[in-house]
Motif scaffolding. Structure first.
Motif, PDB file in Angstrom:
ATOM      1  N   ARG A  94      28.527  15.991  41.204  1.00 38.87           N
ATOM      2  CA  ARG A  94      29.484  15.370  41.756  1.00 38.87           C
ATOM      3  C   ARG A  94      28.689  14.627  42.936  1.00 38.87           C
ATOM      4  O   ARG A  94      27.702  15.177  43.458  1.00 38.87           O
ATOM      5  N   TYR A  95      29.474  13.744  43.346  1.00 32.32           N
ATOM      6  CA  TYR A  95      28.900  13.001  44.708  1.00 32.32           C
ATOM      7  C   TYR A  95      29.062  13.819  45.955  1.00 32.32           C
ATOM      8  O   TYR A  95      30.115  14.649  46.057  1.00 32.32           O
ATOM      9  N   THR A  96      28.043  13.994  46.632  1.00 32.63           N
ATOM     10  CA  THR A  96      28.134  14.632  48.110  1.00 32.63           C
ATOM     11  C   THR A  96      29.205  14.060  48.900  1.00 32.63           C
ATOM     12  O   THR A  96      29.187  12.656  49.208  1.00 32.63           O
ATOM     13  N   ARG A  97      29.957  14.621  49.500  1.00 32.03           N
ATOM     14  CA  ARG A  97      31.231  14.299  50.312  1.00 32.03           C
ATOM     15  C   ARG A  97      30.397  13.906  51.494  1.00 32.03           C
ATOM     16  O   ARG A  97      29.983  14.955  52.342  1.00 32.03           O
ATOM     17  N   LEU A  98      30.785  12.835  52.335  1.00 31.78           N
ATOM     18  CA  LEU A  98      30.384  12.647  53.645  1.00 31.78           C
ATOM     19  C   LEU A  98      30.955  13.395  54.670  1.00 31.78           C
ATOM     20  O   LEU A  98      30.017  13.918  55.706  1.00 31.78           O
ATOM     21  N   ASN A  99      32.086  13.589  54.941  1.00 35.64           N
ATOM     22  CA  ASN A  99      32.774  14.574  55.663  1.00 35.64           C
ATOM     23  C   ASN A  99      34.100  15.147  55.258  1.00 35.64           C
ATOM     24  O   ASN A  99      34.424  14.978  54.122  1.00 35.64           O
ATOM     25  N   SER A 100      34.762  16.055  55.995  1.00 35.03           N
ATOM     26  CA  SER A 100      35.887  16.897  55.502  1.00 35.03           C
ATOM     27  C   SER A 100      37.159  16.417  55.582  1.00 35.03           C
ATOM     28  O   SER A 100      38.020  16.954  55.167  1.00 35.03           O
ATOM     29  N   THR A 101      37.181  15.210  56.169  1.00 34.50           N
ATOM     30  CA  THR A 101      38.567  14.600  56.414  1.00 34.50           C
ATOM     31  C   THR A 101      38.767  13.210  55.837  1.00 34.50           C
ATOM     32  O   THR A 101      40.005  13.051  55.553  1.00 34.50           O
ATOM     33  N   GLU A 102      37.888  12.576  55.321  1.00 34.70           N
ATOM     34  CA  GLU A 102      38.017  11.365  54.754  1.00 34.70           C
ATOM     35  C   GLU A 102      37.689  11.235  53.637  1.00 34.70           C
ATOM     36  O   GLU A 102      36.830  11.987  53.027  1.00 34.70           O
ATOM     37  N   ALA A 103      38.206  10.376  52.743  1.00 34.91           N
ATOM     38  CA  ALA A 103      37.503  10.305  51.098  1.00 34.91           C
ATOM     39  C   ALA A 103      36.387   9.409  51.251  1.00 34.91           C
ATOM     40  O   ALA A 103      36.447   8.313  50.643  1.00 34.91           O
ATOM     41  N   GLN A 104      35.257   9.858  51.613  1.00 36.13           N
ATOM     42  CA  GLN A 104      34.080   9.131  51.472  1.00 36.13           C
ATOM     43  C   GLN A 104      33.193   9.950  51.001  1.00 36.13           C
ATOM     44  O   GLN A 104      32.859  11.245  51.295  1.00 36.13           O
ATOM     45  N   PHE A 105      32.118   9.255  50.159  1.00 43.27           N
ATOM     46  CA  PHE A 105      31.023   9.880  49.421  1.00 43.27           C
ATOM     47  C   PHE A 105      29.748   9.214  49.296  1.00 43.27           C
ATOM     48  O   PHE A 105      30.072   8.176  49.319  1.00 43.27           O
ATOM     49  N   SER A 106      28.791   9.885  49.364  1.00 48.75           N
ATOM     50  CA  SER A 106      27.527   9.262  49.350  1.00 48.75           C
ATOM     51  C   SER A 106      27.212   8.978  47.870  1.00 48.75           C
ATOM     52  O   SER A 106      27.796   9.470  46.993  1.00 48.75           O
ATOM     53  N   ASN A 107      25.716   8.147  47.665  1.00 44.09           N
ATOM     54  CA  ASN A 107      25.495   8.090  46.484  1.00 44.09           C
ATOM     55  C   ASN A 107      24.652   9.213  45.774  1.00 44.09           C
ATOM     56  O   ASN A 107      24.272   9.247  44.697  1.00 44.09           O
ATOM     57  N   GLU A 108      24.531  10.196  46.809  1.00 35.99           N
ATOM     58  CA  GLU A 108      23.748  11.538  46.329  1.00 35.99           C
ATOM     59  C   GLU A 108      24.640  12.255  45.677  1.00 35.99           C
ATOM     60  O   GLU A 108      25.906  12.418  45.758  1.00 35.99           O
ATOM     61  N   THR A 109      23.975  13.202  44.803  1.00 37.13           N
ATOM     62  CA  THR A 109      24.946  14.052  43.843  1.00 37.13           C
ATOM     63  C   THR A 109      24.426  15.429  44.272  1.00 37.13           C
ATOM     64  O   THR A 109      23.262  15.871  44.591  1.00 37.13           O
ATOM     65  N   GLU A 110      25.371  16.425  43.886  1.00 36.08           N
ATOM     66  CA  GLU A 110      25.135  17.739  44.097  1.00 36.08           C
ATOM     67  C   GLU A 110      25.866  18.363  42.782  1.00 36.08           C
ATOM     68  O   GLU A 110      26.360  17.858  42.285  1.00 36.08           O
ATOM     69  N   ARG A 111      25.493  19.915  42.856  1.00 34.56           N
ATOM     70  CA  ARG A 111      25.776  20.771  41.796  1.00 34.56           C
ATOM     71  C   ARG A 111      27.425  20.941  41.955  1.00 34.56           C
ATOM     72  O   ARG A 111      27.941  20.734  42.991  1.00 34.56           O
ATOM     73  N   CYS A 112      27.926  21.545  40.993  1.00 34.39           N
ATOM     74  CA  CYS A 112      29.378  21.877  41.157  1.00 34.39           C
ATOM     75  C   CYS A 112      29.511  23.037  41.894  1.00 34.39           C
ATOM     76  O   CYS A 112      29.809  24.272  41.270  1.00 34.39           O
ATOM     77  N   LEU A 113      29.632  22.899  43.061  1.00 30.70           N
ATOM     78  CA  LEU A 113      29.787  24.107  44.088  1.00 30.70           C
ATOM     79  C   LEU A 113      30.966  24.928  44.222  1.00 30.70           C
ATOM     80  O   LEU A 113      31.117  25.957  44.610  1.00 30.70           O
ATOM     81  N   ASP A 114      31.907  24.305  43.693  1.00 27.85           N
ATOM     82  CA  ASP A 114      33.431  24.759  43.505  1.00 27.85           C
ATOM     83  C   ASP A 114      33.880  25.272  42.424  1.00 27.85           C
ATOM     84  O   ASP A 114      34.961  25.460  41.965  1.00 27.85           O
ATOM     85  N   GLY A 115      32.851  25.295  41.397  1.00 26.85           N
ATOM     86  CA  GLY A 115      33.342  25.691  40.135  1.00 26.85           C
ATOM     87  C   GLY A 115      33.582  24.565  39.067  1.00 26.85           C
ATOM     88  O   GLY A 115      33.315  23.570  39.560  1.00 26.85           O
ATOM     89  N   TRP A 116      34.386  24.748  38.046  1.00 27.63           N
ATOM     90  CA  TRP A 116      34.840  23.533  37.233  1.00 27.63           C
ATOM     91  C   TRP A 116      36.270  23.738  36.576  1.00 27.63           C
ATOM     92  O   TRP A 116      36.898  24.768  37.039  1.00 27.63           O
ATOM     93  N   ASP A 117      36.797  22.532  36.458  1.00 23.83           N
ATOM     94  CA  ASP A 117      38.185  22.351  36.138  1.00 23.83           C
ATOM     95  C   ASP A 117      37.964  22.037  34.595  1.00 23.83           C
ATOM     96  O   ASP A 117      37.304  21.179  33.973  1.00 23.83           O
ATOM     97  N   TYR A 118      38.589  22.698  33.715  1.00 22.58           N
ATOM     98  CA  TYR A 118      38.542  22.664  32.326  1.00 22.58           C
ATOM     99  C   TYR A 118      39.946  22.158  31.658  1.00 22.58           C
ATOM    100  O   TYR A 118      41.134  22.488  32.116  1.00 22.58           O
TER     101      TYR A 118
END
Length: 314
Positions: free
Chosen positions: A83-107
């Motif tokens: 998933r895209y890395t989230r820039l901050n915890s309050t706004e819907a902004q994401f960087s172009n960098e990716t990270e693993r599924c740190l919160d699990g998966w939705d099936y």
């Protein structure tokens, strides 16, 4: 003069009520193995999934902003493992960098309520565990193939047949309450041993109880066709039962229907003769003759008949 077993028991006939009952009962017991062997196809299937995004609703963002696209089966789809890395915890902004599924998966729940894949997140880095589970099952099949014949030579066809049925049924029931993938996969090995032992022992017992002309039919139309019938009914079970634990439970419960067969399937007289147990072997053949409505000779087996089949202990 040494007599052949088939010659000694020829008075029973080839296709009387005794042979028919053995043919049908042993063949029916194989259905249980047929659908058990391929159940992993449904138990471990991997539904559509993507990284869990618990912050999505609170920021007003959508999947296209939070998940990169990748080619899956020739089509563009949301990434399943990044998933895209989230820039901050309050706004819907994401960087172009990716990270693993740190919160699990939705099936997706469209096809399954649960599988072992969704239960223990056997995706991405742990995706190898799904085919490995099936491999472990067949390792058990291989191990059971080596030892079941020797065990039935030592302890008897009937005893090993019903012990294998119990092993298959009981450990499948235990598998329904597996608390981890490791527990599940260890039970796969034991169940694989139980299934192949049941198949091999039923095959041997049927061929030793049936007459010469009916053995070929048992080995093809009987045991093989009923095994294939188990394959055929498995998708029907899986269509109506979409939870892997409930599916396993429903597949295991018919194993208890085998319990009454203990009183209808006899031990192999050939094996009893090989152990020097002439009286028990003769009692079984006399019971078969009674069921077929024929009169047996006053003396069926002689000491030399047992000596011919006698095998040294393992």
């Amino acid at each position: 003069m040494m007599r052949d077993y088939d010659e000694i028991t020829s008075f029973l006939g080839e296709w009387g009520p005794f042979q028919k009952s053995i043919f049908i009962l042993l063949s029916l017991s194989i259905i249980h193995i047929g659908y058990g062997a391929m159940s992993m196809v449904f138990l471990s299937d991997t539904p559509h999934h993507h990284c869990s995004l618990p912050y999505l609703n609170s920021t007003g963002s959508n999947l296209s902003q939070a998940l990169p696209l990748e080619e899956v089966n020739g089509q563009l789809d949301y990434s399943r493992c990044t998933r895209y890395t989230r820039l901050n915890s309050t706004e819907a902004q994401f960087s172009n960098e990716t990270e693993r599924c740190l919160d699990g998966w939705d099936y997706s729940k469209e096809q399954y309520i649960s599988t072992i894949t969704t239960e223990w997140n056997l995706v991405c880095g742990d995706a190898w565990k799904v085919p490995f589970s099936q491999s472990v099952f067949f390792m058990g099949v291989l191990a059971g193939s080596f030892v079941s014949g020797h065990i039935s030579d030592r302890f008897g066809r009937k005893s090993v047949l019903f012990l294998s049925m119990a092993l298959h049924t009981i450990f499948t029931l235990i598998q329904t309450v597996s608390v981890s993938w490791e527990m599940f996969v260890i039970l796969c090995f034991i169940i694989g041993m139980g299934q192949v032992s049941q198949y091999i022992t039923a095959f041997i017992l049927g061929n030793e109880l049936l007459g010469e002309s009916s053995r070929l039919a048992f080995s093809t139309l009987g045991i093989c066709v009923f095994y294939a019938l188990g394959y055929a009914v498995l998708p029907l079970y899986a269509y109506f039962i979409r939870s892997w634990r409930m599916l396993l439970l429903v597949l295991a419960l018919p194993g208890f229907l085998h319990i009454p067969l203990w009183w209808f399937i006899p031990e192999s007289p050939r094996w009893l003769l090989a152990q020097g147990r002439l009286k028990e072997a003769e009692d079984i053949v006399r019971a078969a003759a009674k069921k077929n409505g024929v009169t047996p000779p006053s003396v069926i087996f002689r000491e030399e008949d047992s000596a011919k089949l006698m095998v040294p202990p393992l």
